[in-house]
Motif scaffolding. Sequence first.
Motif, PDB file in Angstrom:
ATOM      1  N   THR A 164     -32.935 -37.155  -2.614  1.00 22.81           N
ATOM      2  CA  THR A 164     -32.341 -38.250  -2.332  1.00 22.81           C
ATOM      3  C   THR A 164     -32.872 -38.904  -1.396  1.00 22.81           C
ATOM      4  O   THR A 164     -33.278 -38.424  -0.347  1.00 22.81           O
ATOM      5  CB  THR A 164     -30.318 -37.960  -1.997  1.00 22.81           C
ATOM      6  OG1 THR A 164     -30.692 -36.742  -1.359  1.00 22.81           O
ATOM      7  CG2 THR A 164     -30.037 -37.320  -3.566  1.00 22.81           C
ATOM      8  N   THR A 169     -20.443 -32.735  -0.811  1.00 18.90           N
ATOM      9  CA  THR A 169     -20.175 -33.620  -1.025  1.00 18.90           C
ATOM     10  C   THR A 169     -19.172 -34.970  -1.190  1.00 18.90           C
ATOM     11  O   THR A 169     -19.651 -35.729  -1.933  1.00 18.90           O
ATOM     12  CB  THR A 169     -18.950 -32.187  -2.284  1.00 18.90           C
ATOM     13  OG1 THR A 169     -17.754 -32.130  -1.197  1.00 18.90           O
ATOM     14  CG2 THR A 169     -19.307 -31.938  -3.310  1.00 18.90           C
ATOM     15  N   LEU A 181     -23.155 -41.880  -1.532  1.00 17.53           N
ATOM     16  CA  LEU A 181     -24.248 -42.374  -2.798  1.00 17.53           C
ATOM     17  C   LEU A 181     -23.892 -42.317  -4.917  1.00 17.53           C
ATOM     18  O   LEU A 181     -24.382 -43.615  -4.332  1.00 17.53           O
ATOM     19  CB  LEU A 181     -25.475 -41.123  -2.205  1.00 17.53           C
ATOM     20  CG  LEU A 181     -26.623 -41.338  -3.205  1.00 17.53           C
ATOM     21  CD1 LEU A 181     -27.463 -42.030  -2.433  1.00 17.53           C
ATOM     22  CD2 LEU A 181     -27.503 -39.924  -3.550  1.00 17.53           C
ATOM     23  N   ALA A 197     -24.008 -30.817  -4.978  1.00 23.17           N
ATOM     24  CA  ALA A 197     -24.403 -31.125  -3.359  1.00 23.17           C
ATOM     25  C   ALA A 197     -24.047 -30.382  -2.634  1.00 23.17           C
ATOM     26  O   ALA A 197     -23.079 -29.494  -2.214  1.00 23.17           O
ATOM     27  CB  ALA A 197     -23.300 -31.934  -3.762  1.00 23.17           C
ATOM     28  N   GLN A 234     -18.878 -33.053  -9.078  1.00 18.09           N
ATOM     29  CA  GLN A 234     -19.352 -32.357  -7.655  1.00 18.09           C
ATOM     30  C   GLN A 234     -19.423 -30.744  -7.965  1.00 18.09           C
ATOM     31  O   GLN A 234     -17.710 -30.905  -8.426  1.00 18.09           O
ATOM     32  CB  GLN A 234     -19.552 -33.435  -6.640  1.00 18.09           C
ATOM     33  CG  GLN A 234     -20.746 -34.606  -6.380  1.00 18.09           C
ATOM     34  CD  GLN A 234     -20.142 -35.105  -5.241  1.00 18.09           C
ATOM     35  OE1 GLN A 234     -21.259 -34.786  -4.286  1.00 18.09           O
ATOM     36  NE2 GLN A 234     -19.477 -35.953  -5.026  1.00 18.09           N
ATOM     37  N   HIS A 288     -20.669 -36.446   1.789  1.00 20.80           N
ATOM     38  CA  HIS A 288     -21.943 -36.962   2.216  1.00 20.80           C
ATOM     39  C   HIS A 288     -23.162 -37.178   1.044  1.00 20.80           C
ATOM     40  O   HIS A 288     -23.297 -38.839   0.741  1.00 20.80           O
ATOM     41  CB  HIS A 288     -22.808 -36.653   2.763  1.00 20.80           C
ATOM     42  CG  HIS A 288     -24.239 -36.572   2.698  1.00 20.80           C
ATOM     43  ND1 HIS A 288     -24.228 -36.855   4.671  1.00 20.80           N
ATOM     44  CD2 HIS A 288     -25.276 -36.866   2.615  1.00 20.80           C
ATOM     45  CE1 HIS A 288     -25.741 -37.718   3.965  1.00 20.80           C
ATOM     46  NE2 HIS A 288     -26.420 -37.367   3.267  1.00 20.80           N
ATOM     47  N   THR A 289     -22.753 -36.793   0.237  1.00 19.34           N
ATOM     48  CA  THR A 289     -23.368 -37.670  -1.339  1.00 19.34           C
ATOM     49  C   THR A 289     -22.312 -38.470  -2.335  1.00 19.34           C
ATOM     50  O   THR A 289     -22.779 -38.935  -2.640  1.00 19.34           O
ATOM     51  CB  THR A 289     -23.382 -35.848  -2.569  1.00 19.34           C
ATOM     52  OG1 THR A 289     -24.552 -35.335  -1.743  1.00 19.34           O
ATOM     53  CG2 THR A 289     -23.833 -36.695  -3.688  1.00 19.34           C
ATOM     54  N   VAL A 346     -28.828 -31.726  -5.578  1.00 19.41           N
ATOM     55  CA  VAL A 346     -29.251 -32.593  -4.639  1.00 19.41           C
ATOM     56  C   VAL A 346     -28.955 -31.812  -3.090  1.00 19.41           C
ATOM     57  O   VAL A 346     -28.375 -30.935  -3.023  1.00 19.41           O
ATOM     58  CB  VAL A 346     -28.821 -34.224  -4.842  1.00 19.41           C
ATOM     59  CG1 VAL A 346     -29.159 -34.850  -6.100  1.00 19.41           C
ATOM     60  CG2 VAL A 346     -26.836 -34.233  -4.525  1.00 19.41           C
ATOM     61  N   ASP A 394     -28.451 -33.254   1.131  1.00 25.25           N
ATOM     62  CA  ASP A 394     -28.205 -34.318   1.745  1.00 25.25           C
ATOM     63  C   ASP A 394     -29.261 -35.717   2.157  1.00 25.25           C
ATOM     64  O   ASP A 394     -28.459 -36.447   1.807  1.00 25.25           O
ATOM     65  CB  ASP A 394     -27.587 -33.971   3.117  1.00 25.25           C
ATOM     66  CG  ASP A 394     -25.760 -32.876   3.031  1.00 25.25           C
ATOM     67  OD1 ASP A 394     -25.536 -32.940   2.058  1.00 25.25           O
ATOM     68  OD2 ASP A 394     -25.227 -32.735   4.661  1.00 25.25           O
TER      69      ASP A 394
END
Length: 291
Positions: free
Chosen positions: A20, A47, A53, A44, A63, A49-50, A91, A93
Amino acid sequence: MLTVEERMEMTKGILYLVPTPIGNLGDMTFRAVDILKSVDLILAEDTRHTLKLLNHFEITTKQLSFHEHNTQSRLPEIMALLNEGQSIAQVSDAGTPSISDPGYELVALASKESIKIVPLPGANAGITALIASGLTPQPFLFYGFLERKKQNRMAELENLKNHSEAVILYESPYRIKKLLSELAEVYGEAQPICIARELTKTYEEFIRGTVCEVLERTKDKVWKGELVVIVGPHEVVDLTSGEEDYSHLTVLEHVDLVISQDNLTSKEAIKKVAKLRQLPKQVVYRAYHEQ
């Protein structure tokens, strides 16, 4: 005709390792977005933070948190899903999974259980900083974060000083001044370095110079953001100079001596002995490993 093992592998899921962006969302690849939209589950590191995105790219995939503190408890659940045929993307962060981030344990276990692993190329702070550092980029040694305790950090730096390659370190803004002082103590104030800050973001910054120069220019600086420190190629002091006669030693004995005296790996020692004896590295390698 397929074997039983091959048929079993065809029914298993796929583990995708998806990098990412390290700051700029424009660095997300089309393929990464497509994978995250198509898989059954996203693992993640954080979660929340993701989710930012995923929302940006209109990705609605479910997630599951997977980070350094719950790795062991999550692994059985994740492996069960993969063995049932679900496709999963992991993924972190920011950047590439497993590189100073969670991921290694899952990949190791998935490979043992014949789960297909698909890595995607993408963002990595260390390489990004290295190519813009102005320092010789090859060869290089990626090290990541040093230990937090001073005694351990100094031991790590002393070991790294035995390498002639450029070294990639990660550091937090709270410990960067301490690291600069430690580099001055171990490597010397004349050691060339580059500090990369806020890579790919609006306030991206590169600070280049010797350790002494960087210390002086940043003595009043309030550090913010994630940092990458590139320590330039270092001239290793050769304690076994070519002027000393090693003809009484076999190649095997010479390599073992260098490993012991200089605290090097066998690979590094073989390279050094080849230089001292003016032999092709392959010759020393075969002589060492075949005895």
